[in-house]
Write a protein that holds these residues in place. Structure first.
Motif, PDB file in Angstrom:
ATOM      1  N   ILE A  33     -38.911   1.297  34.519  1.00  0.00           N
ATOM      2  CA  ILE A  33     -38.088   0.262  35.153  1.00  0.00           C
ATOM      3  C   ILE A  33     -37.872  -0.848  34.131  1.00  0.00           C
ATOM      4  N   VAL A  34     -36.600  -1.161  33.839  1.00  0.00           N
ATOM      5  CA  VAL A  34     -36.235  -2.120  32.798  1.00  0.00           C
ATOM      6  C   VAL A  34     -35.586  -3.344  33.428  1.00  0.00           C
ATOM      7  N   ASP A  35     -36.018  -4.523  33.002  1.00  0.00           N
ATOM      8  CA  ASP A  35     -35.343  -5.772  33.368  1.00  0.00           C
ATOM      9  C   ASP A  35     -34.184  -5.959  32.391  1.00  0.00           C
ATOM     10  N   GLN A  36     -32.959  -5.747  32.863  1.00  0.00           N
ATOM     11  CA  GLN A  36     -31.819  -5.706  31.942  1.00  0.00           C
ATOM     12  C   GLN A  36     -31.594  -7.046  31.240  1.00  0.00           C
ATOM     13  N   HIS A  37     -31.805  -8.166  31.931  1.00  0.00           N
ATOM     14  CA  HIS A  37     -31.586  -9.464  31.292  1.00  0.00           C
ATOM     15  C   HIS A  37     -32.638  -9.721  30.219  1.00  0.00           C
ATOM     16  N   ALA A  38     -33.908  -9.486  30.557  1.00  0.00           N
ATOM     17  CA  ALA A  38     -34.978  -9.722  29.587  1.00  0.00           C
ATOM     18  C   ALA A  38     -34.823  -8.816  28.365  1.00  0.00           C
ATOM     19  N   ALA A  39     -34.461  -7.551  28.597  1.00  0.00           N
ATOM     20  CA  ALA A  39     -34.316  -6.610  27.485  1.00  0.00           C
ATOM     21  C   ALA A  39     -33.161  -7.015  26.576  1.00  0.00           C
ATOM     22  N   HIS A  40     -32.020  -7.325  27.153  1.00  0.00           N
ATOM     23  CA  HIS A  40     -30.873  -7.680  26.324  1.00  0.00           C
ATOM     24  C   HIS A  40     -31.097  -8.998  25.604  1.00  0.00           C
ATOM     25  N   GLU A  41     -31.842  -9.890  26.227  1.00  0.00           N
ATOM     26  CA  GLU A  41     -32.157 -11.170  25.587  1.00  0.00           C
ATOM     27  C   GLU A  41     -32.934 -10.939  24.294  1.00  0.00           C
ATOM     28  N   ARG A  42     -33.894 -10.005  24.326  1.00  0.00           N
ATOM     29  CA  ARG A  42     -34.649  -9.693  23.119  1.00  0.00           C
ATOM     30  C   ARG A  42     -33.749  -9.088  22.043  1.00  0.00           C
ATOM     31  N   LEU A  43     -32.856  -8.196  22.432  1.00  0.00           N
ATOM     32  CA  LEU A  43     -31.970  -7.559  21.458  1.00  0.00           C
ATOM     33  C   LEU A  43     -31.072  -8.578  20.775  1.00  0.00           C
ATOM     34  N   VAL A  44     -30.514  -9.490  21.575  1.00  0.00           N
ATOM     35  CA  VAL A  44     -29.647 -10.524  20.998  1.00  0.00           C
ATOM     36  C   VAL A  44     -30.458 -11.441  20.093  1.00  0.00           C
ATOM     37  N   TYR A  45     -31.655 -11.782  20.526  1.00  0.00           N
ATOM     38  CA  TYR A  45     -32.521 -12.670  19.745  1.00  0.00           C
ATOM     39  C   TYR A  45     -32.838 -12.068  18.378  1.00  0.00           C
ATOM     40  N   GLU A  46     -33.185 -10.781  18.353  1.00  0.00           N
ATOM     41  CA  GLU A  46     -33.497 -10.133  17.079  1.00  0.00           C
ATOM     42  C   GLU A  46     -32.271 -10.103  16.171  1.00  0.00           C
ATOM     43  N   ALA A  47     -31.093  -9.886  16.736  1.00  0.00           N
ATOM     44  CA  ALA A  47     -29.867  -9.887  15.928  1.00  0.00           C
ATOM     45  C   ALA A  47     -29.597 -11.269  15.345  1.00  0.00           C
ATOM     46  N   LEU A  48     -29.847 -12.302  16.140  1.00  0.00           N
ATOM     47  CA  LEU A  48     -29.652 -13.664  15.654  1.00  0.00           C
ATOM     48  C   LEU A  48     -30.665 -14.004  14.565  1.00  0.00           C
ATOM     49  N   LYS A  49     -31.896 -13.561  14.723  1.00  0.00           N
ATOM     50  CA  LYS A  49     -32.907 -13.807  13.690  1.00  0.00           C
ATOM     51  C   LYS A  49     -32.539 -13.113  12.382  1.00  0.00           C
ATOM     52  N   ASN A  50     -32.026 -11.909  12.504  1.00  0.00           N
ATOM     53  CA  ASN A  50     -31.624 -11.185  11.295  1.00  0.00           C
ATOM     54  C   ASN A  50     -30.526 -11.924  10.544  1.00  0.00           C
ATOM     55  N   ALA A  51     -29.724 -12.689  11.265  1.00  0.00           N
ATOM     56  CA  ALA A  51     -28.646 -13.445  10.627  1.00  0.00           C
ATOM     57  C   ALA A  51     -29.185 -14.529   9.702  1.00  0.00           C
ATOM     58  N   LEU A  52     -30.438 -14.925   9.917  1.00  0.00           N
ATOM     59  CA  LEU A  52     -31.050 -15.939   9.049  1.00  0.00           C
ATOM     60  C   LEU A  52     -31.353 -15.375   7.666  1.00  0.00           C
ATOM     61  N   HIS A  53     -31.531 -14.048   7.592  1.00  0.00           N
ATOM     62  CA  HIS A  53     -31.964 -13.433   6.341  1.00  0.00           C
ATOM     63  C   HIS A  53     -30.918 -12.489   5.760  1.00  0.00           C
ATOM     64  N   SER A  54     -29.834 -12.255   6.474  1.00  0.00           N
ATOM     65  CA  SER A  54     -28.789 -11.372   5.970  1.00  0.00           C
ATOM     66  C   SER A  54     -27.443 -12.065   6.145  1.00  0.00           C
TER      67      SER A  54
END
Length: 616
Positions: free
Chosen positions: A449-470
């Motif tokens: 069972i997946v919480d769609q908001h919490a899961a997508h929030e993590r995915l977006v967050y990781e993409a934004l963090k990667n933007a700091l280094h790439s």
């Protein structure tokens, strides 16, 4: 005033004020002495929370009769060479026994291997008697009675017997983790007995000992740590982010086998989990640091609980880097405690519907509440669900059972993969969406069972963090710039970080003294409330904008933007969107929790479900 030399008793009592804070301090010193004596069995007995009685018995090497009086004299030790920086034992100051004897009634009995008999000495309020013969097997017994009888004012600072007994238990557990080859026994009239059988040596034995103390759940939710940098080695175990606690009592740190409560180590631990655990939650971890004794000062405080590293930055970087690497390589992994809580919620004794109806009673004669399944709203038993509709109609006419959206058969596979192949994935194949917020998926042996908001929030967050280094995230130009009115100081702060925010795809500029003009927003975030986003970012920058907290601030900014741009609870997803989200979670480090530290999914094994229905 005349300067005079203090008496030996007063000197010992002053030292006792530094070394002996409470009964737990006594137990710590005596158990460490037993470990230094190569004991493999240590037994502790207490009464009155340790204030009345403390007895520590061991089967160690023992003390020769001609050294017994030295053992209870200040600054006499067998554990220190001429180099004060070369400390390889737990004890080394030569203060513990004389300090205890100056404020309590101390009896020391010992018999070395090969000796014809044992001998004992006693110290009461600083006055020594003995040595004299005593009946004893090989080893040492130290008995302490009437703690602080010689300094009764100290008794006023003692807590209740139960609190002191719990403190002793905590001390024994912390020491026992580092020495799994030793059997520990803790008993007494003021406590429930604690037995910690020896488990052996090596990583597996250590994990087994940790499980004795923290519970078997830790072993099921722990990541192995093994890293080395410039002569400093880190080993141990760190819990996955979703396996956390409400306090820091389940964090254990050791330096060359010595239990420590070092602020720097604990700070590094917080830093390693900073963006995967909520601020009010704490990770569970057991860390062992091994390094040359010359690189660490353990003589910072008489209690020996604090240490000082020659290169603190190296140690912090090693801890943070090793834990982050372990988390990133652990893959998608839920905490087993989440499944256990889910099982408890489903158990029959906990499922009592509103009113007086018991679980399993007849519902058929009662009207079903709105949006709840009933025989009247269900498809007839003889008619299969219509899963073969044209693609253009699926989203609008997907069959619904209550609030459950059923995906079509030909899109359950996701991105062109066969359904059977998707079942082998860690998060399996999407089967349904419940209450327009929770994705239900199936693997070969579990229900997810997946919480769609919490899961997508993590995915977006990781993409934004990667933007700091790439390379920066692409932005989408607004047809009409959005003007956000703010206090002047907030507008100035935001404008000062305009270049950094541009890396996230957010283009802003100051628009007068108290406003910000937003010209581009991150394309990956889609439509959003720009006004609220800018105000939240202003708050984050105001709180974290310090000279030494830039990296922390940027991560908080990324977290705020991720929250605004994530899939919202209440949005109905198409089956292919559900499966795409599951695949992205599997490929993203740390996706087991959102950036607030909440779990993104729970996994329930098929065997657990079968137990719920009495099949096992």
């Amino acid at each position: 005033m005349t300067i005079r030399h203090l008496s030996e008793t007063i000197i010992n009592q002053i030292a006792a004020g530094e070394v002996i804070e409470r009964p737990a301090s006594v137990i710590k010193e005596l158990v460490e002495n037993a470990i230094d004596a190569a004991a493999t069995r240590i037994e502790i007995v207490t009464a009155g929370g340790g204030k009345t009685l403390m007895r520590v018995s061991d089967n160690g090497c023992g003390i020769p009769v001609d050294e017994l009086t030295l053992a209870v004299s200040r600054h006499c030790t067998s554990k220190l060479t001429d180099d004060v920086h070369d400390i390889r034992a737990l004890g080394f100051r030569g203060e513990a026994l004389p300090s205890i004897g100056s404020v309590a009634k101390l009896t020391l009995k010992s018999r070395p291997e090969g000796a014809d008999s044992g001998f004992e000495v006693s110290v009461s309020g600083g006055h020594m008697e003995g040595p004299r013969p005593t009946a004893l097997n090989r080893g040492t017994i130290v008995e302490v009675r009437d703690l602080f009888f010689a300094t009764p004012a100290r008794l006023k600072f003692m807590k209740t017997e139960r609190a002191e007994a719990l403190a002793i238990t905590e001390v024994v557990k912390r020491i026992a983790i580092a020495f799994p080859h030793i059997r520990f026994s803790l008993a007494g009239t003021d406590r429930t007995p604690l037995e910690l059988p020896a488990t052996g040596t090596g990583a597996e034995a250590t994990l087994e000992r940790i499980a004795q103390i923290l519970g078997k759940d830790f072993a099921d939710n722990a990541l192995v740590l093994d890293a080395e940098r410039e002569g400093v080695r880190l080993s141990g175990f760190a819990g996955i982010p979703s396996f956390n606690r409400g306090n820091a009592l389940h964090q254990f740190a050791y330096v060359n086998g010595r239990p420590v409560r070092d602020k720097q180590i604990l700070g590094a631990l917080r830093g390693a989990y900073a963006d995967v655990i909520a601020r009010d939650r704490h990770p569970v971890a057991v860390l062992f640091l091994t390094l040359d004794p010359a690189l660490v000062d353990v003589n910072v405080h008489p209690a020996k609980a604090d240490v000082r590293f020659r290169d603190p930055g190296l140690v912090r970087g090693l801890i943070v880097g090793a834990i982050k690497q372990a988390l990133s390589h652990s893959g998608i992994r839920p905490a087993t405690s989440g499944a256990e809580a889910m099982l408890q919620a489903f158990r029959a004794e906990g499922l009592q519907p509103r009113g007086s109806q018991a679980f399993g009673s007849n519902r058929w004669n009662n009207p079903a509440p709105r949006n709840e399944w009933s025989p009247q709203t269900a498809h007839p038993a003889h008619r299969p669900l219509d899963l073969g509709q044209p693609a253009s109609l699926r989203e609008e006419s997907t069959p619904i059972l209550g609030d459950i959206v059923m995906p079509s058969a030909d899109v359950r596979a996701g991105q062109g993969e066969a359904p059977a192949e998707l079942l082998k994935k860690p998060l399996g194949a999407a089967r349904a969406q419940i209450h327009e917020n929770y994705i239900v998926a199936q693997t070969e042996d579990s229900l997810v069972i997946v919480d769609q908001h919490a899961a997508h929030e993590r995915l977006v967050y990781e993409a934004l963090k990667n933007a700091l280094h790439s390379r920066p995230i692409a932005g989408q130009l607004l047809l009409i710039p959005e003007i956000v009115d703010l206090p002047e100081e907030d507008a100035i702060r935001l404008a000062a970080h305009a270049e950094t925010l541009a890396r996230f795809g957010l283009t802003i500029e100051q628009f007068g003294p108290g406003a910000i003009a937003v010209r581009e927003t991150p394309a990956m975030l889609g439509e959003m409330n720009v006004q609220q986003l800018i105000r939240d970012l202003a708050d984050e920058i105001a709180e974290h904008d310090t000279s030494d907290g830039l990296k922390s601030m940027l991560h908080h900014v990324a977290a705020t933007m991720a929250c605004h741009g994530s899939v919202r609870a209440g949005r109905r997803l198409r089956p292919e969107e559900m499966n795409a989200l599951l695949r992205e979670m599997e490929a993203t480090p740390g996706s087991g929790t959102c950036n607030h530290g909440r779990p993104t999914y729970i996994e329930l094994k098929l065997s657990d479900i079968e137990r719920l229905f009495g099949r096992r």
